[in-house]
Each structure stands twice: as structure tokens, then as C-alpha cells.
Scaffold this motif. Structure first.
Motif, mmCIF file in Angstrom:
data_model
loop_
_atom_site.group_PDB
_atom_site.id
_atom_site.type_symbol
_atom_site.label_atom_id
_atom_site.label_comp_id
_atom_site.label_asym_id
_atom_site.label_seq_id
_atom_site.Cartn_x
_atom_site.Cartn_y
_atom_site.Cartn_z
ATOM 1 N N TRP A 1 -15.568 11.211 1.320
ATOM 2 C CA TRP A 1 -16.490 10.235 1.908
ATOM 3 C C TRP A 1 -17.025 9.296 0.845
ATOM 4 C CZ3 TRP A 1 -17.536 8.676 6.609
ATOM 5 C CH2 TRP A 1 -18.694 7.942 6.831
ATOM 6 N N TRP A 2 -17.414 9.857 -0.308
ATOM 7 C CA TRP A 2 -18.095 9.039 -1.305
ATOM 8 C C TRP A 2 -17.170 8.373 -2.306
ATOM 9 C CZ3 TRP A 2 -22.215 13.098 -0.728
ATOM 10 C CH2 TRP A 2 -23.315 12.576 -0.096
ATOM 11 N N SER A 3 -16.027 8.954 -2.535
ATOM 12 C CA SER A 3 -15.171 8.343 -3.568
ATOM 13 C C SER A 3 -13.718 8.511 -3.178
ATOM 14 C CB SER A 3 -15.465 8.981 -4.910
ATOM 15 O OG SER A 3 -15.182 10.358 -4.862
ATOM 16 N N THR A 4 -12.909 8.726 -4.152
ATOM 17 C CA THR A 4 -11.473 8.816 -3.897
ATOM 18 C C THR A 4 -11.136 10.175 -3.291
ATOM 19 O OG1 THR A 4 -11.411 7.799 -6.057
ATOM 20 C CG2 THR A 4 -9.320 8.236 -4.992
ATOM 21 N N PRO A 5 -10.352 10.215 -2.255
ATOM 22 C CA PRO A 5 -9.911 11.509 -1.748
ATOM 23 C C PRO A 5 -9.006 12.185 -2.772
ATOM 24 C CG PRO A 5 -9.379 9.742 -0.224
ATOM 25 C CD PRO A 5 -9.809 9.105 -1.493
ATOM 26 N N PHE A 6 -8.848 13.498 -2.644
ATOM 27 C CA PHE A 6 -7.951 14.210 -3.555
ATOM 28 C C PHE A 6 -6.517 13.739 -3.354
ATOM 29 C CE2 PHE A 6 -11.446 17.262 -3.150
ATOM 30 C CZ PHE A 6 -11.768 17.376 -4.494
ATOM 31 N N GLY A 7 -5.737 13.954 -4.345
ATOM 32 C CA GLY A 7 -4.322 13.643 -4.224
ATOM 33 C C GLY A 7 -4.067 12.176 -4.468
ATOM 34 N N PRO A 8 -2.808 11.782 -4.577
ATOM 35 C CA PRO A 8 -2.499 10.382 -4.817
ATOM 36 C C PRO A 8 -2.848 9.547 -3.587
ATOM 37 C CG PRO A 8 -0.497 11.622 -4.400
ATOM 38 C CD PRO A 8 -1.608 12.612 -4.439
ATOM 39 N N ALA A 9 -3.574 8.455 -3.836
ATOM 40 C CA ALA A 9 -3.992 7.595 -2.723
ATOM 41 C C ALA A 9 -2.893 6.582 -2.443
ATOM 42 C CB ALA A 9 -5.295 6.896 -3.069
ATOM 43 N N VAL A 10 -1.708 7.050 -2.179
ATOM 44 C CA VAL A 10 -0.574 6.157 -1.985
ATOM 45 C C VAL A 10 -0.250 6.070 -0.501
ATOM 46 C CG1 VAL A 10 1.882 5.860 -2.385
ATOM 47 C CG2 VAL A 10 0.401 6.520 -4.243
ATOM 48 N N VAL A 11 -0.175 4.844 -0.013
ATOM 49 C CA VAL A 11 0.160 4.634 1.389
ATOM 50 C C VAL A 11 1.520 3.965 1.442
ATOM 51 C CG1 VAL A 11 -0.532 3.535 3.514
ATOM 52 C CG2 VAL A 11 -2.260 4.346 1.930
ATOM 53 N N LYS A 12 2.400 4.518 2.200
ATOM 54 C CA LYS A 12 3.699 3.879 2.399
ATOM 55 C C LYS A 12 3.873 3.626 3.887
ATOM 56 C CE LYS A 12 6.085 5.738 -1.595
ATOM 57 N NZ LYS A 12 7.197 6.522 -2.107
ATOM 58 N N ALA A 13 4.676 2.653 4.191
ATOM 59 C CA ALA A 13 4.951 2.359 5.593
ATOM 60 C C ALA A 13 6.463 2.260 5.766
ATOM 61 C CB ALA A 13 4.279 1.048 5.986
ATOM 62 N N SER A 14 6.930 2.629 6.935
ATOM 63 C CA SER A 14 8.364 2.481 7.182
ATOM 64 C C SER A 14 8.643 1.031 7.569
ATOM 65 C CB SER A 14 8.804 3.421 8.303
ATOM 66 O OG SER A 14 8.171 3.047 9.493
ATOM 67 N N GLN A 15 9.690 0.485 6.999
ATOM 68 C CA GLN A 15 9.983 -0.936 7.189
ATOM 69 C C GLN A 15 11.270 -1.095 7.988
ATOM 70 O OE1 GLN A 15 7.784 -2.913 6.333
ATOM 71 N NE2 GLN A 15 6.661 -2.073 4.595
ATOM 72 N N PRO A 16 11.335 -2.152 8.783
ATOM 73 C CA PRO A 16 12.566 -2.396 9.544
ATOM 74 C C PRO A 16 13.739 -2.762 8.631
ATOM 75 C CG PRO A 16 11.040 -4.197 9.818
ATOM 76 C CD PRO A 16 10.307 -3.130 9.091
ATOM 77 N N ILE A 17 13.424 -3.381 7.496
ATOM 78 C CA ILE A 17 14.459 -3.760 6.538
ATOM 79 C C ILE A 17 14.009 -3.238 5.181
ATOM 80 C CG2 ILE A 17 15.496 -5.714 5.323
ATOM 81 C CD1 ILE A 17 15.359 -7.277 7.873
ATOM 82 N N GLN A 18 14.923 -2.656 4.410
ATOM 83 C CA GLN A 18 14.537 -2.128 3.100
ATOM 84 C C GLN A 18 14.385 -3.287 2.129
ATOM 85 O OE1 GLN A 18 13.543 0.970 2.729
ATOM 86 N NE2 GLN A 18 13.932 1.013 4.916
ATOM 87 N N PHE A 19 13.239 -3.942 2.209
ATOM 88 C CA PHE A 19 12.976 -5.082 1.329
ATOM 89 C C PHE A 19 12.675 -4.569 -0.063
ATOM 90 C CE2 PHE A 19 10.010 -7.918 -0.775
ATOM 91 C CZ PHE A 19 10.685 -9.106 -0.705
#
Lengths: 214, 254
Positions: free
Chosen positions: A36-54
């Protein structure tokens, strides 16, 4: 008078169960508070699936300026994602036999929309202005605008798949606005800004709620 | 150490009631600009309709001895009063908020912070002008209007109080414009949606600290008044009284 005899199994089990529940509760509480107050544990990496591998890395290696595709980053709120037509402008010639680019060309032919997966998404009640940040850092550090992007977006030139590297929670924004931005300035620029802010010629970064929340 | 920093602007709206024809263009423009949820008859009858700006309609009888419903239609006069959040200096809504979701910023705006709001509705109850609106439902738009939503404005979810912001997203855009061009605010830098859409020019918006601005001149007009001024809320919307040629005959208000 003697105390009732407690079996050995109970004597061992009760403190064990208590310990497990207590420790578990502590870990969950600390986890929630930290998230809540700061960074959550673990890597804060967000990935998304893409229609084309740009591939961002290939385009950066080809020395295409960030602003060539993300055209509004210097002009307004959103940096914007390029239209299919802009991709096709180059790719009707460049590497048109590659399977991923064949997908792009077929989308362009059919006139469908290309729904990129969104990687950086702020909550709806936050308004982030690209223009203000890009202009400030590029002017103060005397660098090209496209050299500023990596402060928040990481080294996109090394990413095969674009991902979010900062957690971009309110703490992240506010820390920077309260003075953390000095870390991203060159020493000369930092000295100049500190001088201008203390002498009142320049405002410190705004911390008014209505700067971002409206 | 001399302070050379430019003073913060103070935003004021001037409403010329004499020019208002009650056409509701401002209401529509506001609804479109600010992602205000659509109202239906059912919602309206529950008195839960959202109208950040609304046109209040008053019937006035030409005959001073009779009430408006007692005279012929041809002797009736109608007065329109566009009413939006008055951005009060001493706003009654602010001290009652338990979570500081509404406060005054340094540009004189009464700001509503949606992500702080917990929906107690104290502010709406304490508002003298009935210009705060509570989201009793999740807002729903028809499929055809989905691409119409303004990306620069939050879509308020259920349980959130909302109100006129003087189009703060356009004020922010104006902030960036004057910074880019390194100058002071002048008239036309910031135009809220209602002001932009008004066909008769009844609404004006500007920085009252700038003496050359149109609002600063209109604020000293002989006809100026502020709504419920006697209650000490210090509204930042200035109204100019409707000119009535037969006002001398009208003794009801004297």
C-alpha cells in the motif's frame, strides 16, 4: 491437587499452530502495508501480450527517434502509439517478408484496428502530462527530448518486449516532485534549479492534488 | 531576496444574465467535455440528476400585484440563471469533508479529489447552491458514445462526489501554453466548455488579477452581484443582473 494431564501431542501442536498463524498473519500484514505504502515485493514488471511481436530494441538500434513514432510526447498529455499507416510507411519496403510484418501488412490491407496491449496504464483518476516532463528534463539537462524517456520507461533500447520498469505508484510520482527530481539532473542543472527555486524565480514541482487528479 | 515569480492567476467566471437566452448549449457542452453521466427521466425525478451547469428558470409576472401563475402568458416574463459551482472563497463544502477530498488550491479553485472521496455526501448537504452531485450508480454510456469520452477527465465511479471544476483540464493546458510561450495569461488562453459554447456570449472566464482582462472589467459593472453573497461564502462567479425595462413598476422586491 494435580493439574489435568495434557497429552504430549497437544502440548507440541498448540504452540506450533499458534506460531504458524502468528507468523502468517505478520507476513500478510507487512505485505499489505508495504504494497500500500511503497513498492510491492518482487519485481514490479508489467508485461502485456501483443498482437504483433514488436521489437523496440531493433527500432532503437536503427536509430529511429522515440518521437518519430510517439509523436505527441512533446506536445500533449499522451505520448500516443503510432497508427498502422505510420508503421506501413516504412514496412511496405523494409523487411516486408518477415512473418510479423506480414501480419501488420495484412491488418493494414483489411482495415482492421490493431489493438496493442497496453503496458503503462495509470489509474483513470491520474492525469500524467508527457509534455511537461519531457520538456523540463530535456531543457534542463540540455539533451534531446528522446533521451529523457528512459528516466521512467527504462532502457527500451534493450527490451525485446516492452515492459514497465518503475512501479509508477503515487509514491513514485510524489517522491520525485518533492525533490527526487534532482537525481535525474546534471550537477550544473541541479545547482541552477536549486538557486532559482530558493530565490523564488521558479516554482518547485507542484504538489497540489489538482495537478494530477482531476 | 526579491521574488520575481509571477503571481498565481485567480480564475473567475462572469455570467451576464441579460444575455442568457436559456438555450442549454452550455449544459450540453459541459456534459460532453467532462464525462458527466447521462440523465434519464427516472433519475431526474429522483432529484439525482448530474448537471455541472444548469439553467435555472424563473417566471416573473408583469403585473406587480399578481403571482406568475395568475397572469396571462403574454404578461409573463422569464429569467434564466446559469448555475454552476461557485468555487466559493469560504466554501461551506470544504470544512465538512472528513477526508480532505475537497480543498482550495492556490489558483482559487475549489478542487474535488476523486480518489480521496469516500462518499459521505456531507459536502453536498452543506452546499448552498446545490451544485455537487453524487454518483449513486456506476455511470453508463450507450455504445455509440464510448469514443466520445474525454480522455483528459476522470470517469467518476459509483460512490464519488463530483462538481464543476472550471474545466481544470483546460486550465492545465493553458498553464502549459503560457509556460511554453513564457508570458502571462491573457484572455482566451483558458476557455471552459460552457464559455466556449455560449452563442450569446453570456459567459466569460478569465484571470481577475489581470486588470486588462475582460472579467476584471465586467466585475466592476454596475449590475454585478454574487449569488447568496450575504451568507459569506464568497463566490467566485460574478453575475450581472438582467436589465428589465419595466423594473420600476415591479415593487415586489422593494
Amino acid at each position: 491437587m494435580s493439574l489435568p494431564k495434557v497429552p504430549l501431542a497437544v502440548k507440541v501442536l498448540v504452540p506450533l499452530v499458534g506460531l504458524v498463524i502468528g507468523l502468517g498473519g505478520l507476513i500478510v500484514t507487512v505485505g499489505i502495508l508495504k504494497a500500500w505504502w511503497s513498492t510491492p515485493f518482487g519485481p514490479a514488471v508489467v508485461k502485456a501480450s501483443q498482437p504483433i511481436q514488436f521489437r523496440h530494441d531493433l527500432h532503437v538500434a536503427a536509430e529511429i527517434d522515440c518521437l518519430f513514432c510517439h509523436r505527441e510526447a512533446l506536445k500533449g498529455e499522451a505520448a500516443t502509439i503510432p497508427s498502422v499507416q505510420l508503421c506501413v510507411f516504412c514496412h511496405k519496403v523494409v523487411l516486408k517478408d518477415s512473418p510479423e510484418i506480414a501480419k501488420l501488412l495484412s491488418i493494414d490491407q483489411s482495415g482492421e484496428s490493431l489493438n496493442w496491449g497496453r503496458v503503462h496504464r495509470l489509474p483513470d483518476h491520474v492525469q500524467f502530462i508527457h509534455e511537461a516532463h519531457v520538456v523540463f528534463f530535456s531543457e534542463q539537462n540540455k539533451v534531446q527530448p528522446s533521451q529523457v524517456c528512459s528516466l521512467c520507461h527504462g532502457d527500451v533500447g534493450k527490451m525485446k518486449v516492452a515492459e514497465q520498469v518503475r512501479n509508477l505508484k503515487m509514491r513514485d510520482c510524489v517522491d520525485c516532485h518533492r525533490g527526487g527530481y534532482f537525481n535525474y539532473l546534471t550537477p550544473e542543472a541541479e545547482a541552477a534549479i536549486k538557486e532559482a527555486v530558493t530565490s523564488g524565480q521558479r516554482r518547485a514541482p507542484p504538489s497540489d492534488c489538482a495537478t494530477c487528479h482531476y | 531576496m526579491a521574488i520575481e515569480r509571477k503571481p498565481e492567476p485567480k480564475w473567475v467566471m462572469v455570467v451576464d444574465a441579460d444575455r442568457c437566452s436559456g438555450c442549454q448549449a452550455c449544459v450540453v457542452a459541459c456534459q460532453a467535455e467532462n464525462n458527466v453521466p447521462l440523465n434519464t427521466d427516472a433519475i431526474f425525478n429522483q432529484k439525482r440528476a448530474h448537471e455541472w451547469i444548469r439553467i435555472e428558470r424563473y417566471w416573473v409576472s408583469g403585473d406587480p400585484d399578481k403571482r406568475p401563475d395568475e397572469v396571462d402568458f403574454k404578461n409573463l416574463k422569464v429569467k434564466f440563471l446559469p448555475l454552476m459551482c461557485q468555487q466559493c472563497e469560504n466554501a461551506p463544502c470544504e470544512p465538512v469533508c472528513p477526508v480532505y477530498a475537497t480543498y482550495h488550491n492556490d489558483q482559487g479553485l475549489n478542487v474535488q479529489v476523486y480518489n480521496r472521496c469516500i462518499g459521505t455526501r456531507y459536502c453536498a448537504n452543506n452546499c448552498n447552491y446545490n451544485v455537487r452531485f453524487f454518483n449513486f450508480w456506476e455511470p453508463v454510456w450507450p455504445e455509440t458514445l464510448r469514443n466520445q469520452l474525454n480522455p483528459d477527465v476522470t470517469v467518476r465511479s459509483r460512490g464519488i462526489m463530483e462538481k464543476c471544476t472550471f474545466c481544470v483540464q483546460r486550465i492545465r493546458r493553458g498553464d502549459r501554453l503560457v509556460k511554453r510561450e513564457n508570458r502571462d495569461f491573457k484572455d482566451g488562453d483558458v476557455t471552459p466548455a460552457c464559455v466556449q459554447s455560449c452563442p450569446t456570449g453570456a459567459l466569460a472566464f478569465g484571470n481577475i488579477k489581470d486588470e486588462k482582462s475582460a472579467v476584471a472589467k465586467m466585475a466592476h459593472d454596475d449590475r454585478h452581484y454574487r449569488l447568496l453573497e450575504e451568507q459569506g461564502t464568497g463566490p467566485n462567479v460574478i453575475y450581472l443582473k438582467k436589465v428589465d425595462l419595466h423594473a420600476a413598476e415591479d415593487k415586489a422586491h422593494e
